[in-house]
Design a protein around this motif. Sequence first.
Motif, short mmCIF file in Angstrom:
data_model
loop_
_atom_site.label_atom_id
_atom_site.label_comp_id
_atom_site.label_asym_id
_atom_site.label_seq_id
_atom_site.Cartn_x
_atom_site.Cartn_y
_atom_site.Cartn_z
N MET A 2 -16.30 -11.45 -26.48
CA MET A 2 -16.31 -12.40 -27.28
C MET A 2 -15.31 -13.29 -27.56
O MET A 2 -15.42 -14.48 -27.78
CB MET A 2 -16.56 -11.58 -28.74
CG MET A 2 -17.89 -11.04 -28.78
SD MET A 2 -19.30 -12.02 -28.49
CE MET A 2 -19.26 -12.86 -30.06
N ARG A 3 -13.97 -12.75 -27.16
CA ARG A 3 -12.77 -13.60 -27.07
C ARG A 3 -12.97 -14.62 -26.16
O ARG A 3 -12.51 -15.81 -26.45
CB ARG A 3 -11.49 -12.77 -26.84
CG ARG A 3 -11.14 -11.96 -28.17
CD ARG A 3 -9.76 -11.12 -27.90
NE ARG A 3 -9.54 -10.41 -29.05
CZ ARG A 3 -8.38 -10.78 -29.80
NH1 ARG A 3 -7.31 -11.54 -29.36
NH2 ARG A 3 -7.98 -9.82 -30.97
N ALA A 6 -15.44 -17.11 -27.48
CA ALA A 6 -14.66 -18.00 -28.67
C ALA A 6 -13.58 -18.98 -28.06
O ALA A 6 -13.57 -20.23 -28.32
CB ALA A 6 -13.99 -17.05 -29.69
N LYS A 7 -13.00 -18.49 -26.85
CA LYS A 7 -11.93 -19.48 -26.58
C LYS A 7 -12.57 -20.61 -25.59
O LYS A 7 -12.14 -21.70 -25.83
CB LYS A 7 -11.16 -18.87 -25.34
CG LYS A 7 -10.18 -17.84 -26.10
CD LYS A 7 -9.12 -17.26 -25.04
CE LYS A 7 -8.11 -16.18 -25.61
NZ LYS A 7 -7.34 -15.53 -24.80
N LEU A 10 -13.73 -22.91 -28.37
CA LEU A 10 -12.61 -23.73 -28.74
C LEU A 10 -12.25 -25.01 -27.82
O LEU A 10 -11.89 -25.84 -28.15
CB LEU A 10 -11.60 -22.82 -29.41
CG LEU A 10 -10.21 -23.41 -29.85
CD1 LEU A 10 -10.60 -24.00 -31.17
CD2 LEU A 10 -9.36 -22.41 -30.18
N LYS A 31 -20.60 -24.39 -33.31
CA LYS A 31 -19.30 -23.54 -33.78
C LYS A 31 -19.57 -22.86 -35.20
O LYS A 31 -19.51 -21.81 -35.34
CB LYS A 31 -18.10 -24.48 -34.08
CG LYS A 31 -16.99 -23.59 -34.65
CD LYS A 31 -15.85 -24.56 -34.69
CE LYS A 31 -14.56 -23.64 -35.14
NZ LYS A 31 -14.61 -22.86 -36.23
N LEU A 34 -22.03 -19.91 -34.72
CA LEU A 34 -21.18 -18.88 -33.93
C LEU A 34 -20.68 -18.23 -34.89
O LEU A 34 -20.56 -16.99 -34.90
CB LEU A 34 -20.76 -19.43 -32.68
CG LEU A 34 -19.72 -18.32 -32.08
CD1 LEU A 34 -20.65 -17.71 -31.11
CD2 LEU A 34 -18.88 -19.33 -30.95
N ASP A 35 -19.68 -19.02 -35.74
CA ASP A 35 -18.61 -18.30 -36.37
C ASP A 35 -19.50 -17.44 -37.81
O ASP A 35 -18.93 -16.25 -38.03
CB ASP A 35 -17.63 -19.28 -37.35
CG ASP A 35 -16.78 -19.86 -36.38
OD1 ASP A 35 -16.59 -19.10 -35.33
OD2 ASP A 35 -16.22 -20.78 -36.76
N LEU A 38 -20.88 -14.17 -35.85
CA LEU A 38 -19.72 -13.07 -35.71
C LEU A 38 -19.22 -12.73 -37.02
O LEU A 38 -19.19 -11.35 -37.05
CB LEU A 38 -18.34 -13.89 -34.97
CG LEU A 38 -18.81 -14.39 -33.41
CD1 LEU A 38 -17.62 -15.36 -33.10
CD2 LEU A 38 -18.81 -13.15 -32.66
N LYS A 44 -14.44 -10.88 -35.26
CA LYS A 44 -13.49 -12.15 -35.34
C LYS A 44 -14.28 -13.27 -35.13
O LYS A 44 -14.89 -13.37 -34.14
CB LYS A 44 -12.16 -11.99 -34.56
CG LYS A 44 -11.53 -10.90 -35.22
CD LYS A 44 -10.07 -11.09 -34.46
CE LYS A 44 -8.90 -10.15 -34.87
NZ LYS A 44 -7.77 -10.47 -34.50
N ASN A 45 -14.14 -14.51 -36.09
CA ASN A 45 -14.91 -15.65 -35.47
C ASN A 45 -13.84 -16.57 -34.70
O ASN A 45 -12.57 -16.06 -34.58
CB ASN A 45 -15.42 -16.31 -36.82
CG ASN A 45 -14.63 -16.76 -37.79
OD1 ASN A 45 -13.26 -16.99 -37.57
ND2 ASN A 45 -14.83 -16.63 -39.01
N THR A 46 -13.95 -18.00 -34.59
CA THR A 46 -13.09 -18.70 -33.64
C THR A 46 -11.93 -18.94 -34.50
O THR A 46 -10.90 -18.88 -34.11
CB THR A 46 -13.74 -19.68 -33.12
OG1 THR A 46 -14.24 -20.59 -34.50
CG2 THR A 46 -14.89 -19.61 -32.20
#
Length: 84
Positions: A2-3, A6-7, A10, A31, A34-35, A38, A44-46
């Motif tokens: 997921m990180r 998210a990266k 971003l 975004k 997605l946030d 999550l 954790k969201n972005t």
Amino acid sequence: MMRKIAKLVLFSILLTSCADPITFKSITIFKSTLDGSLTLNGEKNTTDIGVSAVTGYDCKTARAIKEENLEFYCVEILNDDKQK
């Protein structure tokens, strides 16, 4: 995993921030979706990932909502030898 996603999201937002308004609006909607997803899943969201990276704390919107207290948004990261 997921990180990494998210990266990637971003990074895509940063690359297209100067693009036409339609593209920017589409990315903003993506975004936000997605946030929201999550956060609802307790992850954790972005924004949380970015705030955690800057502050050095473990920041998580879902935790603050669950505890109903903003003091729990960012908490100190404990080392392996420290147990909470």
